[in-house]
Design a protein around this motif. Structure first.
Motif, PDB file in Angstrom:
ATOM      1  N   LEU A  62       0.799  -1.209  -0.098  1.00 35.62           N
ATOM      2  CA  LEU A  62       0.102   0.074   0.029  1.00 35.62           C
ATOM      3  C   LEU A  62       0.803   1.316  -0.129  1.00 35.62           C
ATOM      4  O   LEU A  62       0.423   2.233  -0.479  1.00 35.62           O
ATOM      5  CB  LEU A  62      -1.011   0.075   1.392  1.00 35.62           C
ATOM      6  CG  LEU A  62      -2.072  -0.962   1.233  1.00 35.62           C
ATOM      7  CD1 LEU A  62      -2.794  -0.613   2.479  1.00 35.62           C
ATOM      8  CD2 LEU A  62      -2.802  -0.808   0.117  1.00 35.62           C
ATOM      9  N   ASP A  63       2.004   1.237   0.602  1.00 36.22           N
ATOM     10  CA  ASP A  63       2.860   2.380   0.773  1.00 36.22           C
ATOM     11  C   ASP A  63       3.549   2.919  -0.393  1.00 36.22           C
ATOM     12  O   ASP A  63       4.643   2.562  -0.456  1.00 36.22           O
ATOM     13  CB  ASP A  63       3.900   2.083   1.928  1.00 36.22           C
ATOM     14  CG  ASP A  63       4.706   3.263   2.374  1.00 36.22           C
ATOM     15  OD1 ASP A  63       4.303   4.444   2.076  1.00 36.22           O
ATOM     16  OD2 ASP A  63       5.499   3.195   3.214  1.00 36.22           O
ATOM     17  N   ASP A  64       2.790   3.337  -1.357  1.00 35.07           N
ATOM     18  CA  ASP A  64       3.308   3.693  -2.687  1.00 35.07           C
ATOM     19  C   ASP A  64       4.551   4.681  -2.572  1.00 35.07           C
ATOM     20  O   ASP A  64       5.475   4.380  -3.301  1.00 35.07           O
ATOM     21  CB  ASP A  64       2.364   4.598  -3.549  1.00 35.07           C
ATOM     22  CG  ASP A  64       1.470   3.336  -4.451  1.00 35.07           C
ATOM     23  OD1 ASP A  64       1.782   2.438  -4.460  1.00 35.07           O
ATOM     24  OD2 ASP A  64       0.293   3.856  -4.561  1.00 35.07           O
ATOM     25  N   ASN A  65       4.336   5.720  -1.938  1.00 38.54           N
ATOM     26  CA  ASN A  65       5.316   6.706  -1.746  1.00 38.54           C
ATOM     27  C   ASN A  65       6.659   6.577  -0.720  1.00 38.54           C
ATOM     28  O   ASN A  65       7.444   7.022  -0.579  1.00 38.54           O
ATOM     29  CB  ASN A  65       5.152   8.073  -1.520  1.00 38.54           C
ATOM     30  CG  ASN A  65       4.263   8.302  -0.097  1.00 38.54           C
ATOM     31  OD1 ASN A  65       4.283   7.207   0.713  1.00 38.54           O
ATOM     32  ND2 ASN A  65       3.766   9.228   0.149  1.00 38.54           N
ATOM     33  N   LYS A  66       6.493   5.112  -0.373  1.00 40.43           N
ATOM     34  CA  LYS A  66       7.418   4.584   0.676  1.00 40.43           C
ATOM     35  C   LYS A  66       7.833   5.467   1.813  1.00 40.43           C
ATOM     36  O   LYS A  66       9.142   5.564   2.164  1.00 40.43           O
ATOM     37  CB  LYS A  66       8.680   4.434  -0.172  1.00 40.43           C
ATOM     38  CG  LYS A  66       8.377   3.153  -1.361  1.00 40.43           C
ATOM     39  CD  LYS A  66       8.236   1.790  -1.062  1.00 40.43           C
ATOM     40  CE  LYS A  66       7.677   1.077  -2.180  1.00 40.43           C
ATOM     41  NZ  LYS A  66       6.515   0.058  -1.761  1.00 40.43           N
ATOM     42  N   ASP A  67       6.920   6.245   2.409  1.00 40.58           N
ATOM     43  CA  ASP A  67       7.368   6.970   3.619  1.00 40.58           C
ATOM     44  C   ASP A  67       7.152   6.156   4.857  1.00 40.58           C
ATOM     45  O   ASP A  67       7.160   6.659   6.035  1.00 40.58           O
ATOM     46  CB  ASP A  67       6.497   8.256   3.562  1.00 40.58           C
ATOM     47  CG  ASP A  67       5.200   8.249   3.530  1.00 40.58           C
ATOM     48  OD1 ASP A  67       4.621   7.115   3.475  1.00 40.58           O
ATOM     49  OD2 ASP A  67       4.371   9.308   3.502  1.00 40.58           O
ATOM     50  N   GLY A  68       6.776   4.991   4.696  1.00 41.53           N
ATOM     51  CA  GLY A  68       6.658   3.987   6.157  1.00 41.53           C
ATOM     52  C   GLY A  68       5.260   4.250   6.606  1.00 41.53           C
ATOM     53  O   GLY A  68       4.718   3.646   7.675  1.00 41.53           O
ATOM     54  N   VAL A  69       4.272   5.054   6.156  1.00 41.82           N
ATOM     55  CA  VAL A  69       2.737   5.271   6.623  1.00 41.82           C
ATOM     56  C   VAL A  69       1.920   5.104   5.363  1.00 41.82           C
ATOM     57  O   VAL A  69       2.168   5.202   4.126  1.00 41.82           O
ATOM     58  CB  VAL A  69       2.530   6.631   7.261  1.00 41.82           C
ATOM     59  CG1 VAL A  69       3.336   6.319   8.739  1.00 41.82           C
ATOM     60  CG2 VAL A  69       2.999   7.789   6.737  1.00 41.82           C
ATOM     61  N   VAL A  70       0.594   4.876   5.826  1.00 38.60           N
ATOM     62  CA  VAL A  70      -0.279   4.605   4.600  1.00 38.60           C
ATOM     63  C   VAL A  70      -1.402   5.823   4.692  1.00 38.60           C
ATOM     64  O   VAL A  70      -2.068   6.162   5.545  1.00 38.60           O
ATOM     65  CB  VAL A  70      -1.391   3.339   4.667  1.00 38.60           C
ATOM     66  CG1 VAL A  70      -2.377   3.408   3.676  1.00 38.60           C
ATOM     67  CG2 VAL A  70      -0.259   2.274   4.627  1.00 38.60           C
ATOM     68  N   ASP A  71      -1.270   6.554   3.629  1.00 45.35           N
ATOM     69  CA  ASP A  71      -2.231   7.891   3.513  1.00 45.35           C
ATOM     70  C   ASP A  71      -3.480   7.507   3.002  1.00 45.35           C
ATOM     71  O   ASP A  71      -3.619   6.367   2.756  1.00 45.35           O
ATOM     72  CB  ASP A  71      -1.576   9.173   3.033  1.00 45.35           C
ATOM     73  CG  ASP A  71      -1.284   8.848   1.439  1.00 45.35           C
ATOM     74  OD1 ASP A  71      -1.815   7.910   1.001  1.00 45.35           O
ATOM     75  OD2 ASP A  71      -0.320   9.434   0.953  1.00 45.35           O
ATOM     76  N   PHE A  72      -4.467   8.546   3.149  1.00 43.31           N
ATOM     77  CA  PHE A  72      -5.996   8.075   2.539  1.00 43.31           C
ATOM     78  C   PHE A  72      -5.880   7.538   0.993  1.00 43.31           C
ATOM     79  O   PHE A  72      -6.488   6.574   0.823  1.00 43.31           O
ATOM     80  CB  PHE A  72      -6.760   9.415   2.845  1.00 43.31           C
ATOM     81  CG  PHE A  72      -8.108   8.815   2.507  1.00 43.31           C
ATOM     82  CD1 PHE A  72      -8.954   8.246   3.297  1.00 43.31           C
ATOM     83  CD2 PHE A  72      -8.878   9.378   1.108  1.00 43.31           C
ATOM     84  CE1 PHE A  72     -10.168   7.881   3.120  1.00 43.31           C
ATOM     85  CE2 PHE A  72     -10.237   9.021   1.051  1.00 43.31           C
ATOM     86  CZ  PHE A  72     -10.705   8.314   1.948  1.00 43.31           C
ATOM     87  N   GLN A  73      -5.076   8.277   0.142  1.00 42.51           N
ATOM     88  CA  GLN A  73      -4.877   7.750  -1.175  1.00 42.51           C
ATOM     89  C   GLN A  73      -4.467   6.470  -1.406  1.00 42.51           C
ATOM     90  O   GLN A  73      -4.953   5.589  -2.153  1.00 42.51           O
ATOM     91  CB  GLN A  73      -4.087   8.737  -1.891  1.00 42.51           C
ATOM     92  CG  GLN A  73      -4.278   8.682  -3.416  1.00 42.51           C
ATOM     93  CD  GLN A  73      -3.347   9.773  -4.312  1.00 42.51           C
ATOM     94  OE1 GLN A  73      -2.984  10.660  -3.731  1.00 42.51           O
ATOM     95  NE2 GLN A  73      -2.942   9.398  -5.272  1.00 42.51           N
ATOM     96  N   GLU A  74      -3.616   5.998  -0.455  1.00 38.71           N
ATOM     97  CA  GLU A  74      -2.884   4.801  -0.654  1.00 38.71           C
ATOM     98  C   GLU A  74      -4.008   3.728   0.106  1.00 38.71           C
ATOM     99  O   GLU A  74      -4.087   2.595  -0.541  1.00 38.71           O
ATOM    100  CB  GLU A  74      -1.710   4.757   0.296  1.00 38.71           C
ATOM    101  CG  GLU A  74      -0.584   5.408  -0.474  1.00 38.71           C
ATOM    102  CD  GLU A  74       0.812   5.755   0.324  1.00 38.71           C
ATOM    103  OE1 GLU A  74       1.857   6.117  -0.005  1.00 38.71           O
ATOM    104  OE2 GLU A  74       0.477   5.531   1.534  1.00 38.71           O
ATOM    105  N   PHE A  75      -4.572   4.148   0.796  1.00 38.54           N
ATOM    106  CA  PHE A  75      -5.688   3.090   1.547  1.00 38.54           C
ATOM    107  C   PHE A  75      -6.924   3.065   0.543  1.00 38.54           C
ATOM    108  O   PHE A  75      -7.437   1.757   0.530  1.00 38.54           O
ATOM    109  CB  PHE A  75      -6.157   3.948   2.910  1.00 38.54           C
ATOM    110  CG  PHE A  75      -7.515   3.480   3.301  1.00 38.54           C
ATOM    111  CD1 PHE A  75      -7.397   2.076   3.902  1.00 38.54           C
ATOM    112  CD2 PHE A  75      -8.805   3.900   3.373  1.00 38.54           C
ATOM    113  CE1 PHE A  75      -8.488   1.648   4.568  1.00 38.54           C
ATOM    114  CE2 PHE A  75      -9.951   3.653   3.995  1.00 38.54           C
ATOM    115  CZ  PHE A  75      -9.756   2.315   4.552  1.00 38.54           C
TER     116      PHE A  75
HETATM  117 CA   LIG Z   1       2.806   6.355   2.256  1.00 42.47          CA
END
Ligand SMILES: [Ca+2]
Length: 102
Positions: A62-75
């Motif tokens: 899910l973590d498309d931008n590889k920042d270690g968290v899942v934002d709403f868009q990724e969710f």
């Molecule tokens: Ca992310």
């Protein structure tokens, strides 16, 4: 359950924020928040949400931008993929119950 699209959209946002607000940035899901969301909201759809490896794998995907968290868009990507899968499942069920071979 919501019977209209606007209600479903609001529900989707509500559910995300219910979990994303627990720790860290309140607009993104940490691994723990994602795990709790998967377990409580999608437990019957996903195999082994209590399994750390499964959560790890879903998080990485899910973590498309590889920042270690899942934002709403990724969710939303996850929800869309699961919704498409459910729709396919219901189409198969409908075909079986009507006896159509299409
Ligand atoms: Ca992310």
């Amino acid at each position: 359950m919501s019977a209209n699209l606007k209600g479903a959209m609001v529900d989707l946002i509500d559910v995300f924020h219910k979990y994303s607000g627990k720790e860290g940035d309140k607009y993104t899901l940490t691994k723990l928040e994602l795990k709790n969301l998967l377990k409580n909201e999608l437990g019957e759809f996903l195999e082994g949400p209590n399994d750390a490896c499964v959560v790890e794998k879903i998080m990485r995907e899910l973590d498309d931008n590889k920042d270690g968290v899942v934002d709403f868009q990724e969710f939303v990507g996850l929800v869309a993929a699961l919704t498409v899968a459910c729709n396919e499942f219901f189409k198969i069920l409908a075909r079986k119950s009507t006896g159509s071979k299409k």
